[in-house]
Design a protein around this motif. Structure first.
Motif, short mmCIF file in Angstrom:
data_model
loop_
_atom_site.label_atom_id
_atom_site.label_comp_id
_atom_site.label_asym_id
_atom_site.label_seq_id
_atom_site.Cartn_x
_atom_site.Cartn_y
_atom_site.Cartn_z
N GLY A 142 49.11 -45.19 69.01
CA GLY A 142 49.44 -45.92 67.79
C GLY A 142 50.93 -46.21 67.68
O GLY A 142 51.33 -47.33 67.32
N VAL A 143 51.77 -45.22 68.01
CA VAL A 143 53.22 -45.41 67.94
C VAL A 143 53.66 -46.50 68.93
O VAL A 143 54.47 -47.38 68.60
CB VAL A 143 53.95 -44.09 68.22
CG1 VAL A 143 55.45 -44.33 68.43
CG2 VAL A 143 53.74 -43.11 67.08
N LEU A 144 53.11 -46.44 70.15
CA LEU A 144 53.45 -47.47 71.14
C LEU A 144 52.97 -48.85 70.69
O LEU A 144 53.65 -49.86 70.90
CB LEU A 144 52.84 -47.10 72.49
CG LEU A 144 53.50 -45.93 73.22
CD1 LEU A 144 52.67 -45.48 74.42
CD2 LEU A 144 54.91 -46.30 73.67
N GLY A 145 51.77 -48.90 70.08
CA GLY A 145 51.27 -50.18 69.59
C GLY A 145 52.14 -50.76 68.48
O GLY A 145 52.40 -51.97 68.46
N VAL A 146 52.60 -49.89 67.58
CA VAL A 146 53.48 -50.36 66.50
C VAL A 146 54.79 -50.90 67.07
O VAL A 146 55.31 -51.93 66.63
CB VAL A 146 53.74 -49.23 65.49
CG1 VAL A 146 54.85 -49.63 64.50
CG2 VAL A 146 52.47 -48.90 64.73
N LEU A 147 55.34 -50.19 68.08
CA LEU A 147 56.59 -50.67 68.69
C LEU A 147 56.39 -52.04 69.33
O LEU A 147 57.24 -52.94 69.17
CB LEU A 147 57.08 -49.66 69.73
CG LEU A 147 58.32 -50.13 70.52
CD1 LEU A 147 59.53 -50.26 69.59
CD2 LEU A 147 58.64 -49.18 71.67
N CYS A 148 55.28 -52.21 70.06
CA CYS A 148 55.02 -53.51 70.69
C CYS A 148 54.89 -54.60 69.64
O CYS A 148 55.46 -55.70 69.80
CB CYS A 148 53.75 -53.43 71.54
SG CYS A 148 53.90 -52.39 73.01
N ALA A 149 54.14 -54.32 68.57
CA ALA A 149 53.96 -55.32 67.50
C ALA A 149 55.30 -55.65 66.85
O ALA A 149 55.59 -56.82 66.55
CB ALA A 149 52.97 -54.79 66.47
#
Length: 293
Positions: A142-149
């Motif tokens: 989730g943290v990596l997904g938020v950073l990408c977004a």
């Protein structure tokens, strides 16, 4: 090998948080050439606002959305009331001002909410998956997904929107931007507000992991400064890559260099940054700024 891969995955998740705050620092530096040491504490203050709304019964998504808006307003207000009047002062003066912001917002959090650690609502499920012996938790993904977004949204904003073009122009050359009708001070104010929102995102990502407290983001600020320096202060991509590299170096180094231990793990990203800067002073993705005399 599995242990190494596990540390890389864990390091990427931690590095994503460093990268988010580094993005906020780079946004402000790119617009005003100011390193905002108070960015982490402004983010902590906004995270406390979100927590307080949740305590009052507001749903977590709504509390985060309202707090993000308040973070934008707060960042813009800090620029207008504190930074703009001293924007042409010496570097030493501006550094002292931003350190004052750090101490002021930390003291404000202590005064309003005390020094006790608070449990921040979890943003992602507690479960996870095991792939080839490597544990992938929903939090890490989730943290990596938020950073990408976050990175893609900022890239789209700066590349495809009129507002992004104005922000880039104001940061590149304020005098010429004024000539073509761009309201530079408005662009800078919006840039500070946007950076405040990005810092807020970093704070709410780290709060469920470290517990919410007035000093929660201080260590993260050190890592974010190292990430921005490693990646280059003129590059948003550099901030993201630098944050991820710092996170992985810290995680892998602390595991495979046992003589360092948890007490000295902070030295790992600092040593990595120093090594890179000795070879490339402008950072991995930074540009050398030439001054015509």
């Amino acid at each position: 090998m599995q242990l190494l891969m596990q540390q890389i995955v864990d390091g990427l998740a931690a590095g994503a948080i460093y990268a988010a705050l580094a993005l906020a620092l780079v946004l402000i530096f790119g617009a005003t050439r100011i390193v905002n040491f108070g960015q982490s504490e402004i983010a902590t203050f906004c995270a406390f606002l979100a927590w307080q709304l949740c305590e009052l019964g507001v749903a977590v998504p709504l509390a985060l959305a309202v707090s993000a808006v308040l973070a934008f307003v707060l960042g813009a207000a800090v620029f207008q009331l504190v930074v703009r009047p001293v924007s042409r002062a010496s570097v030493e003066t501006v550094v002292v001002i931003t350190l004052g912001l750090f101490l002021s917002f930390q003291a404000l959090c202590l005064w309003l909410w005390g020094a006790d650690q608070r449990t921040f609502p979890a943003l992602f499920p507690a479960g996870g998956w095991t792939l080839a012996g490597v544990r992938l938790t929903a939090y890490n993904l989730g943290v990596l997904g938020v950073l990408c977004a976050l990175a893609l949204s900022l890239a789209a904003l700066f590349r495809f929107t009129r507002l992004g073009l104005g922000l880039r122009a104001a940061a590149a050359d304020a005098d010429k931007s004024t000539i073509v009708g761009i309201r530079v001070e408005l662009m800078l104010m919006l840039g500070w507000g946007l950076a405040s929102v990005v810092g807020f995102v970093a704070a709410v990502l780290v709060a469920p992991r470290l517990f919410l407290s007035p000093i929660m983001m201080a260590p993260v600020l050190v890592y974010a400064l190292a990430a921005a320096t490693l990646g280059g202060w003129t590059s948003a991509i550099g901030a993201v890559v630098g944050g991820l590299l710092i996170g992985v170096a810290e995680s892998v180094g602390a595991t495979f260099l046992p003589f360092i231990g948890s007490e000295l793990r902070l030295l790992i990203p600092l040593a990595l940054t120093l090594a890179v800067l000795l070879l490339r002073p402008q950072g991995l993705f930074g540009q050398t700024m030439a001054v015509r005399v």
